[in-house]
Write a protein that holds these residues in place. Sequence first.
Motif, PDB file in Angstrom:
ATOM      1  N   ILE A  31       0.884  -1.155   0.000  1.00  0.00           N
ATOM      2  CA  ILE A  31       0.000   0.000   0.000  1.00  0.00           C
ATOM      3  C   ILE A  31       0.926   1.210   0.000  1.00  0.00           C
ATOM      4  N   ASP A  32       0.777   2.038  -0.986  1.00  0.00           N
ATOM      5  CA  ASP A  32       1.635   3.205  -1.135  1.00  0.00           C
ATOM      6  C   ASP A  32       3.092   2.757  -1.128  1.00  0.00           C
ATOM      7  N   LYS A  33       3.909   3.266  -0.226  1.00  0.00           N
ATOM      8  CA  LYS A  33       5.340   2.936  -0.204  1.00  0.00           C
ATOM      9  C   LYS A  33       5.676   1.773   0.724  1.00  0.00           C
ATOM     10  N   ALA A  34       4.686   1.254   1.437  1.00  0.00           N
ATOM     11  CA  ALA A  34       4.900   0.118   2.340  1.00  0.00           C
ATOM     12  C   ALA A  34       4.780  -1.178   1.549  1.00  0.00           C
ATOM     13  N   ARG A  35       5.813  -2.008   1.619  1.00  0.00           N
ATOM     14  CA  ARG A  35       5.864  -3.259   0.859  1.00  0.00           C
ATOM     15  C   ARG A  35       6.106  -4.445   1.789  1.00  0.00           C
ATOM     16  N   ALA A  46      10.842   4.836   4.014  1.00  0.00           N
ATOM     17  CA  ALA A  46       9.894   4.972   2.906  1.00  0.00           C
ATOM     18  C   ALA A  46       8.726   5.882   3.271  1.00  0.00           C
ATOM     19  N   LEU A  47       8.257   5.802   4.519  1.00  0.00           N
ATOM     20  CA  LEU A  47       7.105   6.594   4.959  1.00  0.00           C
ATOM     21  C   LEU A  47       7.506   7.978   5.462  1.00  0.00           C
ATOM     22  N   GLY A  48       8.791   8.176   5.671  1.00  0.00           N
ATOM     23  CA  GLY A  48       9.270   9.485   6.093  1.00  0.00           C
ATOM     24  C   GLY A  48       9.141   9.771   7.571  1.00  0.00           C
ATOM     25  N   ALA A  66       2.108  -1.936  13.982  1.00  0.00           N
ATOM     26  CA  ALA A  66       2.670  -0.596  13.953  1.00  0.00           C
ATOM     27  C   ALA A  66       1.804   0.288  13.073  1.00  0.00           C
ATOM     28  N   LEU A  67       1.851   1.574  13.349  1.00  0.00           N
ATOM     29  CA  LEU A  67       1.153   2.567  12.546  1.00  0.00           C
ATOM     30  C   LEU A  67       2.208   3.465  11.929  1.00  0.00           C
ATOM     31  N   GLY A  68       1.969   3.897  10.716  1.00  0.00           N
ATOM     32  CA  GLY A  68       2.915   4.773  10.043  1.00  0.00           C
ATOM     33  C   GLY A  68       2.311   6.134   9.792  1.00  0.00           C
ATOM     34  N   HIS A  69       3.052   7.184  10.088  1.00  0.00           N
ATOM     35  CA  HIS A  69       2.560   8.541   9.855  1.00  0.00           C
ATOM     36  C   HIS A  69       2.324   8.808   8.377  1.00  0.00           C
ATOM     37  N   GLY A  70       2.977   8.087   7.506  1.00  0.00           N
ATOM     38  CA  GLY A  70       2.802   8.289   6.072  1.00  0.00           C
ATOM     39  C   GLY A  70       1.674   7.474   5.479  1.00  0.00           C
TER      40      GLY A  70
END
Length: 170
Positions: A31-35, A46-48, A66-70
């Motif tokens: 999803i987006d930049k998460a692989r 990748a998520l910044g 985990a949760l990513g801000h991006g």
Amino acid sequence: MGRFAYLLVLCSLLSGSLAAKTPPRLSFTSIDKARIGMSEKALARALGAPLVHADPVAEEEGCYYALGHGLPAGVGLMMLEGRLARIDVFGPGILTLSGVGVGTLETDVKRIYGARIVQTPHAYDEPDGHYLTLLSPDRATGIRFETDGSVVTRFYSGTADAIRYIEGCL
């Protein structure tokens, strides 16, 4: 409304729609930049931003969310042995590449994916709920939709093993 005011409103509407970012789509592996397969360090790059552990106290042996801000709201990342194994979607707004998301009718999921979908009973929402599982052609990854028997209530993609965990890390 005068012509100038009309043009001003039209331009602002058009610029707003052009500037609005469309939500990322979920695939078998990303999803987006998460692989799938990325380390926590690679995901943070990748998520910044660093990942936030959803519940550090509840971390299982080698498994945590985990949760990513991006990432958009309603997306959780299941980390197994330090690598992204599964991407969970808990709310509306995120769709698969084929346009399926939370709220999609179960009959539509079956129509869209056809014979590739395997239906099994839901472990906690019996007798009505189902798991609708779609594996990639190499069967290494997949997407699983949870339904209440009528609509998709959540879904996730990842490794074939990780999408079969019915209680997240368990």
